[in-house]
Each structure stands twice: as structure tokens, then as C-alpha cells.
Design a protein around this motif. Structure first.
Motif, PDB file in Angstrom:
ATOM      1  N   ALA B 207       0.800  -1.006   0.220  1.00 25.77           N
ATOM      2  CA  ALA B 207      -0.086  -0.118  -0.192  1.00 25.77           C
ATOM      3  C   ALA B 207       0.611   0.923   0.325  1.00 25.77           C
ATOM      4  O   ALA B 207       0.475   2.642  -0.576  1.00 25.77           O
ATOM      5  CB  ALA B 207      -0.450  -0.309   1.381  1.00 25.77           C
ATOM      6  N   PHE B 208       1.632   1.631   0.516  1.00 35.08           N
ATOM      7  CA  PHE B 208       2.165   2.982   0.738  1.00 35.08           C
ATOM      8  C   PHE B 208       3.717   2.762  -0.052  1.00 35.08           C
ATOM      9  O   PHE B 208       3.880   3.959  -0.715  1.00 35.08           O
ATOM     10  CB  PHE B 208       3.657   2.554   2.099  1.00 35.08           C
ATOM     11  CG  PHE B 208       3.151   2.532   3.220  1.00 35.08           C
ATOM     12  CD1 PHE B 208       2.419   1.717   4.569  1.00 35.08           C
ATOM     13  CD2 PHE B 208       3.420   4.274   3.849  1.00 35.08           C
ATOM     14  CE1 PHE B 208       2.357   2.478   5.093  1.00 35.08           C
ATOM     15  CE2 PHE B 208       2.610   3.809   5.084  1.00 35.08           C
ATOM     16  CZ  PHE B 208       2.484   4.115   5.814  1.00 35.08           C
ATOM     17  N   ALA B 209       3.614   1.542  -0.993  1.00 31.09           N
ATOM     18  CA  ALA B 209       4.352   1.027  -2.341  1.00 31.09           C
ATOM     19  C   ALA B 209       3.540   2.517  -3.216  1.00 31.09           C
ATOM     20  O   ALA B 209       3.814   2.931  -3.924  1.00 31.09           O
ATOM     21  CB  ALA B 209       4.930   0.243  -2.631  1.00 31.09           C
ATOM     22  N   ILE B 210       2.322   1.692  -3.257  1.00 36.48           N
ATOM     23  CA  ILE B 210       0.958   1.767  -4.048  1.00 36.48           C
ATOM     24  C   ILE B 210       1.367   3.740  -4.599  1.00 36.48           C
ATOM     25  O   ILE B 210       1.267   4.557  -4.965  1.00 36.48           O
ATOM     26  CB  ILE B 210       0.684   1.308  -4.835  1.00 36.48           C
ATOM     27  CG1 ILE B 210       0.186   0.169  -4.775  1.00 36.48           C
ATOM     28  CG2 ILE B 210      -1.126   2.394  -4.977  1.00 36.48           C
ATOM     29  CD1 ILE B 210       0.574  -0.250  -6.102  1.00 36.48           C
ATOM     30  N   ALA B 211       0.946   3.495  -2.599  1.00 37.57           N
ATOM     31  CA  ALA B 211       1.408   5.290  -2.227  1.00 37.57           C
ATOM     32  C   ALA B 211       2.175   6.222  -2.457  1.00 37.57           C
ATOM     33  O   ALA B 211       1.835   6.893  -3.165  1.00 37.57           O
ATOM     34  CB  ALA B 211       0.816   5.564  -0.848  1.00 37.57           C
ATOM     35  N   ALA B 212       3.494   5.697  -2.682  1.00 39.39           N
ATOM     36  CA  ALA B 212       4.964   6.395  -3.804  1.00 39.39           C
ATOM     37  C   ALA B 212       4.264   6.658  -4.347  1.00 39.39           C
ATOM     38  O   ALA B 212       5.378   7.885  -5.115  1.00 39.39           O
ATOM     39  CB  ALA B 212       5.719   6.100  -2.486  1.00 39.39           C
ATOM     40  N   THR B 215       1.723   9.645  -5.686  1.00 38.24           N
ATOM     41  CA  THR B 215       2.519  11.032  -5.624  1.00 38.24           C
ATOM     42  C   THR B 215       3.314  11.208  -5.377  1.00 38.24           C
ATOM     43  O   THR B 215       3.366  12.419  -5.384  1.00 38.24           O
ATOM     44  CB  THR B 215       1.844  10.537  -3.556  1.00 38.24           C
ATOM     45  OG1 THR B 215       3.310   9.683  -3.692  1.00 38.24           O
ATOM     46  CG2 THR B 215       1.406  10.602  -2.567  1.00 38.24           C
ATOM     47  N   GLY B 216       4.081   9.851  -6.378  1.00 39.08           N
ATOM     48  CA  GLY B 216       5.320  10.749  -7.104  1.00 39.08           C
ATOM     49  C   GLY B 216       6.948  11.386  -5.955  1.00 39.08           C
ATOM     50  O   GLY B 216       7.715  11.525  -5.827  1.00 39.08           O
ATOM     51  N   ARG B 217       5.926  10.228  -4.768  1.00 42.97           N
ATOM     52  CA  ARG B 217       7.217  11.128  -3.478  1.00 42.97           C
ATOM     53  C   ARG B 217       7.849   9.599  -3.617  1.00 42.97           C
ATOM     54  O   ARG B 217       7.985   8.950  -2.933  1.00 42.97           O
ATOM     55  CB  ARG B 217       6.230  11.036  -2.257  1.00 42.97           C
ATOM     56  CG  ARG B 217       6.709  12.101  -1.398  1.00 42.97           C
ATOM     57  CD  ARG B 217       6.164  12.204   0.091  1.00 42.97           C
ATOM     58  NE  ARG B 217       7.358  12.037   0.831  1.00 42.97           N
ATOM     59  CZ  ARG B 217       7.623  12.119   1.874  1.00 42.97           C
ATOM     60  NH1 ARG B 217       6.376  12.534   3.109  1.00 42.97           N
ATOM     61  NH2 ARG B 217       8.708  11.496   2.324  1.00 42.97           N
TER      62      ARG B 217
END
Lengths: 191, 687, 162
Positions: B207-212, B215-217
């Protein structure tokens, strides 16, 4: 986040790599999807035409002297194909009825009973056949080819094929009575 | 009433999960913090709600409400209460609910952390977790309802329905079918939960990877946040696999612990990418490299978790473990398609943003060796995946069904595992950024000589089998090199700190938990390798039908058949046949063993429980085989001698210790992020 | 007298020879042990069950197949003959590996090809990431004895942590 490459062109993933990835994924999904559909399919259904197959017969259980028969040999007759095995307990429930039905219809020459022994050993199969006094043509389903054709889900299963080679009725599990068998055959004989 | 209530709770939770998705997306694009907060709260609500639904189901199970189909299928009157509780995951519908419950627990746990620095991740983490949760809930709600009741309809058919059909009568069977006897063993009770814990916890780093990506972070913030998650997920998954092996050994009665069955492999594949990921993120943290590859790895891990769950539950594969065929296959398939395509598309979209600046200094630097580690793990993955998929391909294109079994996997994977072991010996000696043959050679020659000496000793005292010798050499090398690292580090602290050796050792480990915990894990893996080498290469077996006071002999052991007893236990519905065997070694009575067969009347199923005598040198493992009915006149026994197998279980305990060391929270967690220096000379002794 | 002795001697010799030969043929007549059956059954899979090896399968059908193996062994058939029989009768799925023919070759060839491709890819990626030759001399002085280097680094770290 600066890039150390000389020119700031956004190359991204090269085209050839993208093609491989998407094609690969598509292939995987298609294969899995088709397999899933096949698993959900069940046996072949009434109305399907059955491809021709040949069944080698145990010695002593030949048909008209032939030790191997083909489905196409019986065009014009009603064919009853019964899948069974000596290790199959429910098969024993219908064995006597099947033999009775065979004895009833054999003289007419219009009906053929074929027993396909599914994944079994010959000595045990013979013991089973003798125990129930079975005389109709019987043989091993070599390499499970025929049962795969019919997509059987288990044993016993019986398939009724009409005079034109089209499947008309599927019985999954043992018959409960002789009458049940006769009803199906009479229907197809009348056509 | 309770069943309908439980189903209603599931429905509400499902809607809440959908709402979370919508609110998060809306909140992100409209920059509305309050909407995102609303999504977070609704996500938090799913856990207490699902706990209520779970408790409802457990209550139905324990009270034996057999009108509910699931209760009928997995419990029976004769089962003890604790077993009825564990029956929650003893069938498809219940285990899906268990999955969902765990998913909501972890999603809630993650949403409870402090989000100040990572506000932009929150909506997308919620989206991914909620979508996954919603999917599994949908499976329960629309296809496999654990709360469905049995009704007999107008035409006489009995089936389970969520809502009572018209003109139907409820059916209340007098007794349930009972849990599959194989599932009643302690190992089997915790093996599925442990595996599910592993699977579900990997959703969070994903989930965090997808969020990254969204969001481009794309810096390594997402990795640092999820570091501990990934480690615990890996622990649970590893333990799930080990417990599965232990259970197979104890209860399934084929003298082995791993059969390369497709469902076993389905759980093994995410472990492979998970292990590769564990190592590869260290490169990203230390050198800022491999961002693209780490994304690939975590996406692959999640994909393999979902794909493995699908393969196990859809009936697509031929396996001893597979659940009965179910209607969830097609929807699972669609979910897989959607998640795979979305993840890959996102990754390709952000590919350039993930480019790294650092370069590879030397082919023998730790980064290079970690990359080699990744290549090897991916190679094992390729072999395993292909072996699982090939029967499908064969059936599709030729109509011929084939089996891909142990010889295929063992032949291909053994050299790969050997290469990994060799890497385990070299990598600790190599430095971040730079190493040469000379530096490595100087570091490794002493342990190599010692390992060779040990191997020669083994050659003269134990075995001439060259595969075993190579294996033992590598095991010895890795253990020696790793212990050497502990020793060097402790000695250095001794010199500089003036501590005594043991204090130095504990402080060393304490200040570098990840590294030294990792070393303990490596050592534990080598202990497990000893067990695996022993049982795979030296297992001996024999079978024979003997009368009372006759014996079977194998490898120095003599087993004398003394007695047999048979009795019915009405309370459990089991017929027990229990043999007494005396074990002699070198003429001395060593122990008495009691192999037995338990016949479960209601399930019409037999369980063969071995009698086992365990030492570190070997296991004497005897089964009462039921090819012929057993009696005092003649009983058939199968005897295995499994050398060294207990090293496998001992190693797994040390493994647990190692992970706890590695995962133990640092006193000052933020300190780690400060040292993100990119200097060319960056080598770090302290993690 | 002498001929009698010689005659007796030859008879004894024949009897002895017969005794030596007899155990060999008697061995052939010994029924196959459970271990012999298991050795072959281990390598076969139950034709009806889901992915269960034939030596551990508990069903009646499997018991019949093991008896069949025993029968064939006592008739002198070899392992490959017995396996061949099983394949003809029950299909290729009874073997524990796909038979090496036709499409099944893909099973054995695809993984090594992919792994090799991965290795090539890795080597090229490493080379691309490697710094150009000019920087190499700068790394000379860093090649110290690892123990001292290690301790130096450790000391540095320890100082930082204090």
C-alpha cells in the motif's frame, strides 16, 4: 532528484520491455482464465456431438468378435456408455440393474452398452465384472482419454447417445432403478 | 438471528470500506484533509465491526447451530470447544472472513500511527487497504457466505441461502460433518493463521509503495516507514511455512516435511520475493539505488500473495491442499487482473522518477552481492512459478495432464540454494561501496580453511556423498564467517570501549540490531540447512509385515512389535488402533513408540500418527501402515530413519530469536534517517 | 576302484555346482518386498487422487495399484517397464515429472533460459552502473588490511554514538 544522464530525455521503460511485460501478463491471465472456465465446465452436456473414440475391450468382453470398437461403428443404434471402476463403491449399486437392462435390450440389436473402466487394474476389474455377471462389452479407458473427452467428474457416470451420435442424457451417480435406465433408452429408441 | 446479524455487519463493513476508498480519493484530489480523516475513521471502524462479525460466527460454531451451512460443514457435536473455535478457519467461507478480519486489523494499526510527515501517503494507503478488504468481504457477501442457512426448497433440494427462499423449510441437521481430522492437530491450528498473518501484512508495504508511486514521493520514505512491517510479515510467512512443514511431518505420515505441492509453492513464492526485498531495501537505504527494483519486488510480492491465494482456493490446480471448488474463482481472477494491470501501469508511469544517482563501485561490493542474491531468489521463483504453471499450459495446449514433482524442483533449485549459501558466506565480509578480491580473500581464507577441515572430518567419519559434503562445507563456512563477524565486532568494542567480551557482544548486537539479528537469522538458516541435507540425502526407509515379537531393522535400529490395541472412543467418534513398538539400538532398549491409526467415523477418514523418537542425530519414525488390517497376527509397519532432521526445527527456533533481535525497536528510531549521506566513502559498521 | 572314485567325485562336483546355482534362481522366486514396491511407488503419483504419491496414498485404488506393481515385479518387469505400463494405462500425470517429449521440453528449457537472461541483464545493469575508469586510482589508498579498517570504522561509529 536530478538525473546523472547527459540528456534530460524521459526515456521511461523501453518499448520492447513494455511489450514483453504486457504480452506476458496477458498470456498468463488468458491461460489462467481459460483453465478456470474449463474447471467450471462440468461434464459434456446433452446436445453436444461426441468426437469419435475407440475403446479396447477386455478379452471375453468383445463386441461381435471385435476386440476394439469405435463410437462411429454404432451410428444408427442407441449407445449407453457407462464409466465405472472396481474400487468405486457406488458403482456396485447399479451394476446389477445395468446388466439387466443389457439383457433386455441386447436381442433388439438396436442398443449397445459399453463399459469404460476408469483408472483400474484388469485383475480387479475382472473380479468386479464376474461378481455382477456383466456381459456387455467392457474395456479399460486407456490413459483416461475417453473420460477426459466426456469430462467426467467422477464415477459412476452414464452417457446416453442417440442414433445420430448426439449426446442426449447424462446420469451422474448410480441409477436408482432398472426403470430409470429403460425410460431413457425407450425415449431414444422411439425416435 | 445471530447469523443474519453477522451477515448484516459484513454488509455494513463492506460499505464502510467502499466509503473509505471514495472519501480518500476525493480527499486527495480536492485537498480535503477532513475527507481523508473521515476515510481514516471509517477504516478504523471496520476492525471492531469485523470482530463482532467474527464473534458471531464463533458463537454459532461453538453452540453448534447446524442450520448454518458453515457450522454444519466444519463442526460436530463431538468436537471440543477450542477446536470449534479454530474451525473458524477450517473452511473456505470462514477462512475468508479470517483474512478480512486480519486485513482490517493491520489497516487499523497502520492508520493509528503518526502521519504528520507523510500526510500525502495516507489517502492511498487507505485506498489500497480498503480495496483489498472490500474485495475479500465481497467474496464472503456474494459468493461464500459463512452465515448462509440451509433450506429445503419446493423441489426437494437442500442448499444454503442468505435469505430464505419462498416455499422453503429450514433444515437443521442433527449433527455436523465435523472438521477434517487432519485439521485437528495443534500445528494445523496455527499454520493457517500464521500464513494469513504473513500474507496480509505484506499488503501494508505494498500500500505504501503504491502511495509512493501515485503521489510521486519516490524517495525511500515509504521503505523506512514499512521496514518493520516487512520484517514482521516475513517472519510470519516464514513461520507459517515452517509450521506447515512440521505439521506435515508430525501428522501426514509420509516421513517428510515438504512435497513441492503446488499450494505449498504458492505460499513459498511470496516468501522468495519477500526475502529478496528484505535485502534489496538495504541497498536503497544505504546507497539510494534500486528504487525501481524495490518497487518491482514489493508489487511482485503482493501479486504473488493474491495469486497464490487464488490458486489455492479456485480449484485451478491439482493439489492435496486445495479447497473444494468454489464460485469465488472468477471474481478473484478479475481482482488479480485489475490489481496487476494497475500496479504495473503505475510503475511504468513513474519509472523515470525512480532513477537512482549512485553507481556501482565494484562487482564485489555488498550492493553487487545483494543484487546477485536477488538474482538467485528470482531464479528460484522462476523455477517454482514455471513448475506450478506448466501443468496448466500442458493441459490447455495438448490436453495432456502432467505432474511436475519433486525431482524437477530439487534438481533446479539445489544449485541455486547452494549459490545463495555461498553468498551468505561472502556478503558479510564485503563492504558497502567497495570490495576487491584481495580484501575478501584476506577476510575469508581462515574460515575457509576451518570449514575445509570440518568437511574433511565429516568425510572420514560420516559420509562420502559429495553433495552432502559440499552442503556441509557451505554450512560450516557461513556459520564460521558469521561468528567471525560477531567476534571481530565484539573484539573491536573491547579494544575501544574496554568492555568485557560478553558485554561487548550484547552492546554490539544491541546497537546494530538489523545487521546482527540478520546474522543470527543466517546462522539459523544454516542449522535448518543441516536438517534438510540430513533428511533429503540420508533418509532411509523400510516396510514390512511382522508378527508380534518379530522385528524390522534399519540403520542400526531394531524395532520389535510388542503389542496392539484397538478401541472406540465414543466421545470423539474415533476408532483407535495403537501399536507398541520397542526400539533397540546396539542391543540396548532405547524407547517405546506408539504409532497409531485413528479412524474418524463421521468423516470416514483415517489419520496415521507416527511414533517418533527424536535426537539431534536422527529421528526414528515409525508408522502403522494400513495396507492390510492390523492385528496381533500381522501388522505392517513403515520405518524411516531421518538423520539430522531436528536441526531443522532447532534452526527455526533460533530463526525466531534472530527476527526478534532484528525487529526490536531502536531506542532512537529517527536517528537512522538522519544519516542519509551519499558520500563515496560511505561504509557503515553500525547498520 | 579308481573309476568309481572319479565318478563319485564328478557327481559331487555337479551337486555342488547345482547348489551354487540354486540360490540364484531361488532368489528370483522370492516375492518382491514392500520396499521394492515402495521404491517404484514413490516415483509415481496416484492416478485418481490430487497430487498424492502412490506409496503414501491410502485409498483402496492405490492399494490395488501397489499390488499391481508387486505382481509385475514378481514377473520380472523392470522399473521402466512398470512406469511405462502406468503411463499407457493412466496417462502421463502418474509420472513425477513431465515425460521429455514434444511440448513438455518447454518445462525443462524455459527456466534456464529465463535465468540466463536475468543474469545477462544483471551483468549489463551492473556494468552500466559502474563508474568510469578515471575514478579507480582514487580507491587505491582505501585498500587497507580489513581488520584495522573495520576497527577504524567501528571506532568512528562508536565515537559518533557516544
Amino acid at each position: 532528484m536530478t538525473e546523472t544522464t547527459e540528456t534530460p530525455i524521459r526515456r521511461g521503460v523501453p518499448l520492447w520491455a513494455q511489450i514483453i511485460i504486457w504480452v506476458g501478463l496477458l498470456a498468463l491471465l488468458v491461460m489462467v482464465g481459460v483453465t478456470l472456465m474449463k474447471r467450471q465446465e462440468g461434464t459434456i452436456q446433452p446436445g453436444d456431438v461426441i468426437p469419435d473414440f475407440s475403446l479396447p475391450l477386455f478379452s471375453g468382453y468383445e463386441y461381435a468378435g471385435q476386440s476394439e470398437v469405435k463410437l462411429s461403428d454404432f451410428r444408427g443404434k442407441v449407445v449407453v456408455i457407462n464409466f465405472w471402476a472396481s474400487w468405486c463403491k457406488p458403482c456396485e449399486q447399479e451394476a446389477a440393474e445395468l446388466q439387466e437392462a443389457w439383457e433386455y435390450y441386447e436381442p433388439t440389436g438396436q442398443v449397445v452398452f459399453l463399459g469404460a473402466d476408469y483408472v483400474d487394474t484388469e485383475p480387479e476389474a475382472r473380479v468386479y465384472l464376474q461378481k455382477y455377471g456383466i456381459t456387455f462389452p467392457n474395456g479399460p479407458d486407456m490413459g483416461t482419454r475417453i473420460s477426459q473427452l466426456f469430462r467426467i467428474q467422477g464415477v459412476p457416470e452414464t452417457y446416453f447417445v442417440d442414433k445420430t451420435g448426439v449426446l442426449r442424457y447424462v446420469q451422474v451417480g448410480p441409477f436408482s432403478s432398472l426403470g430409470q435406465i429403460q425410460a431413457q433408452i425407450d425415449l431414444l429408441l422411439a425416435e | 438471528m445471530l447469523a443474519e446479524f453477522g451477515y448484516g455487519v459484513l454488509l455494513v463493513t463492506f460499505l464502510l470500506a467502499l466509503y473509505s476508498v471514495g472519501a480518500s480519493v476525493y480527499g486527495y484530489y480536492n485537498k480535503s484533509a477532513s475527507m481523508v480523516e473521515s476515510a481514516r475513521r471509517s477504516m478504523l471502524l471496520t476492525f471492531p465491526l469485523l470482530s463482532i462479525a467474527a464473534l458471531s460466527l464463533i458463537s454459532l460454531l461453538v453452540n453448534g447451530d447446524f442450520n448454518v451451512q458453515f457450522v454444519y460443514e466444519v463442526t460436530s457435536r463431538s468436537m471440543p470447544a477450542y477446536l470449534k473455535v479454530t474451525a473458524w478457519w477450517g473452511g473456505q467461507a470462514g477462512s475468508l472472513l479470517f483474512w478480512s478480519w486480519l486485513m482490517s486489523a493491520f489497516a487499523s494499526l497502520v492508520t493509528l500511527r503518526k502521519w504528520d510527515r507523510d500526510q500525502e501517503f495516507l489517502p492511498w494507503v487507505i485506498v489500497v487497504a480498503s480495496v483489498t478488504l472490500a474485495f475479500f468481504l465481497a467474496l464472503n457477501i456474494f459468493f461464500e457466505n459463512p452465515f448462509a442457512r440451509l433450506y429445503q426448497t419446493f423441489d426437494g433440494n437442500i442448499a444454503a441461502y442468505t435469505l430464505a427462499p419462498a416455499n422453503s423449510t429450514p433444515i437443521v441437521p442433527a449433527d455436523g460433518r465435523g472438521l477434517n481430522p487432519l485439521l485437528r492437530h495443534p500445528g494445523m491450528i496455527i499454520h493457517p493463521p500464521m500464513l494469513y498473518l504473513g500474507f496480509v501484512s505484506y499488503v501494508i508495504p505494498f500500500a505504501f509503495a503504491i502511495a509512493a508511486l501515485v503521489t510521486g514521493r519516490t524517495d525511500d520514505r515509504w521503505i523506512r516507514i514499512t521496514r518493520r512491517w516487512s520484517l514482521w510479515a516475513w517472519l510470519f510467512l516464514s513461520f507459517g511455512l515452517v509450521l506447515g512443514g512440521r505439521w506435515a511431518y508430525d501428522v501426514l505420515g509420509w516421513g517428510g516435511y515438504w512435497g513441492w505441492d503446488p499450494v505449498e509453492i504458492a505460499a513459498f513464492m511470496p516468501w522468495l520475493t519477500g526475502t529478496a526485498f528484505l535485502h534489496s531495501v538495504m541497498i536503497q537505504e544505504k546507497r539510494g539505488m534500486l528504487k525501481q527494483w524495490n518497487m518491482v519486488l514489493i508489487i511482485l510480492t503482493y501479486a504473488l500473495v493474491i495469486f497464490g491465494t487464488f490458486l489455492t482456493r479456485s480449484g485451478v490446480l491439482s493439489s492435496v491442499h486445495a479447497f473444494a471448488q468454489s464460485a469465488i474463482g472468477p471474481s478473484f481472477f478479475v481482482f488479480i487482473g485489475v490489481t496487476f494491470v494497475t500496479s504495473i501501469a503505475l510503475l511504468i508511469h513513474r519509472w523515470e522518477d525512480l532513477k537512482a544517482e549512485a553507481e556501482m563501485k565494484s562487482m564485489l561490493s555488498r550492493e553487487a552481492l545483494f543484487l546477485l542474491n536477488n538474482l538467485l531468489f528470482m531464479s528460484v521463483l522462476v523455477v517454482s512459478f514455471w513448475g506450478v504453471i506448466f501443468p496448466l499450459i500442458s493441459e490447455l495446449f495438448t490436453g495432456q495432464k502432467v505432474t511436475v514433482g519433486p525431482p524437477f524442483y530439487e534438481r533446479a533449485n539445489s544449485p541455486l540454494f547452494a549459490a545463495l549459501m555461498f553468498l551468505m558466506a561472502i556478503a558479510p565480509l564485503s563492504a558497502w561501496g567497495h570490495s576487491t578480491i584481495q580484501t575478501l580473500g584476506r577476510a575469508i581464507w581462515k574460515p575457509t580453511i576451518a570449514a575445509l577441515a570440518i568437511t574433511v572430518a565429516i568425510f572420514f567419519t560420516y559420509t562420502r556423498n559429495w553433495i552432502a559434503l559440499i552442503g556441509f562445507f557451505l554450512v560450516a563456512l557461513v556459520i564460521l564467517v558469521t561468528l567471525y563477524e560477531f567476534w571481530r565486532g565484539a573484539r573491536a568494542r573491547q579494544k575501544t570501549q574496554g568492555e568485557n567480551f560478553f558485554t561487548a557482544l550484547s552492546h554490539l548486537t544491541g546497537k546494530n540490531r538489523r545487521r546482527y539479528g540478520g546474522y543470527v537469522i543466517h546462522i539459523s538458516m544454516m542449522l535448518m540447512a543441516i536438517g534438510i541435507l540430513g533428511i533429503e540425502l540420508f533418509q532411509n526407509e523400510t516396510q514390512g509385515t511382522i508378527q508380534v515379537n518379530q522385528s524390522l531393522e534399519l540403520q542400526g535400529y531394531k524395532l520389535v512389535y510388542k503389542d496392539i490395541a484397538q478401541w472406540d472412543d465414543a466421545s470423539t467418534g474415533v476408532n483407535y488402533t495403537r501399536a507398541t513398538i520397542e526400539v533397540y539400538k546396539g542391543g540396548q532398549l532405547v524407547t517405546e513408540l506408539h504409532p497409531r491409526t485413528d479412524y474418524y467415523y463421521e468423516a470416514q477418514q483415517n489419520m496415521t500418527i507416527p511414533g517418533v523418537r527424536s535426537t539431534m542425530a536422527d529421528d526414528v519414525y515409525v508408522l502403522l501402515v494400513d495396507w492390510e488390517p492390523a492385528s496381533a497376527v500381522g501388522a505392517t509397519f513403515k520405518l524411516y530413519v531421518n538423520p539430522l532432521v531436528n536441526w531443522l526445527w532447532v534452526g527455526s527456533l533460533l530463526f525466531l530469536v534472530g527476527v526478534i533481535i532484528a525487529a526490536w525497536p531502536e531506542k532512537d528510531p529517527e536517528r537512522v534517517t538522519v544519516r542519509a549521506t551519499r558520500s563515496a566513502r560511505q561504509t557503515s559498521a553500525a547498520d | 576302484m579308481k573309476t568309481n572314485l572319479r565318478f563319485t567325485f564328478f557327481v559331487l562336483l555337479l551337486v555342488l555346482a547345482g547348489l551354487l546355482v540354486a540360490p540364484v534362481s531361488a532368489q528370483g522366486a522370492q516375492p518382491p518386498t514392500d520396499d521394492d514396491v515402495n521404491a517404484i511407488a514413490k516415483e509415481l503419483y496416484c492416478p485418481v487422487c490430487e497430487n498424492t504419491p502412490l506409496d503414501v496414498c491410502a485409498t483402496q485404488a492405490c492399494a490395488q495399484w501397489r499390488d499391481l506393481i508387486r505382481l509385475k515385479l514378481s514377473q520380472g518387469e523392470t522399473e521402466s517397464q512398470i512406469k511405462q505400463y502406468f503411463v499407457e494405462n493412466y496417462g502421463a500425470r502418474v509420472l513425477n515429472e513431465p515425460p521429455r517429449e514434444g511440448l513438455n521440453w518447454l518445462a525443462y528449457l524455459v527456466p534456464p533460459v529465463i535465468i540466463l537472461a536475468g543474469a545477462v541483464f544483471l551483468v549489463r545493469a551492473l556494468r552500466m552502473m559502474k563508474k568510469p575508469v578515471a575514478a579507480v586510482p582514487a580507491e587505491g589508498p582505501r585498500v587497507e588490511a580489513p581488520a584495522d579498517d573495520y576497527i577504524a570504522r567501528l571506532e568512528e561509529e562508536v565515537k559518533k554514538q557516544k
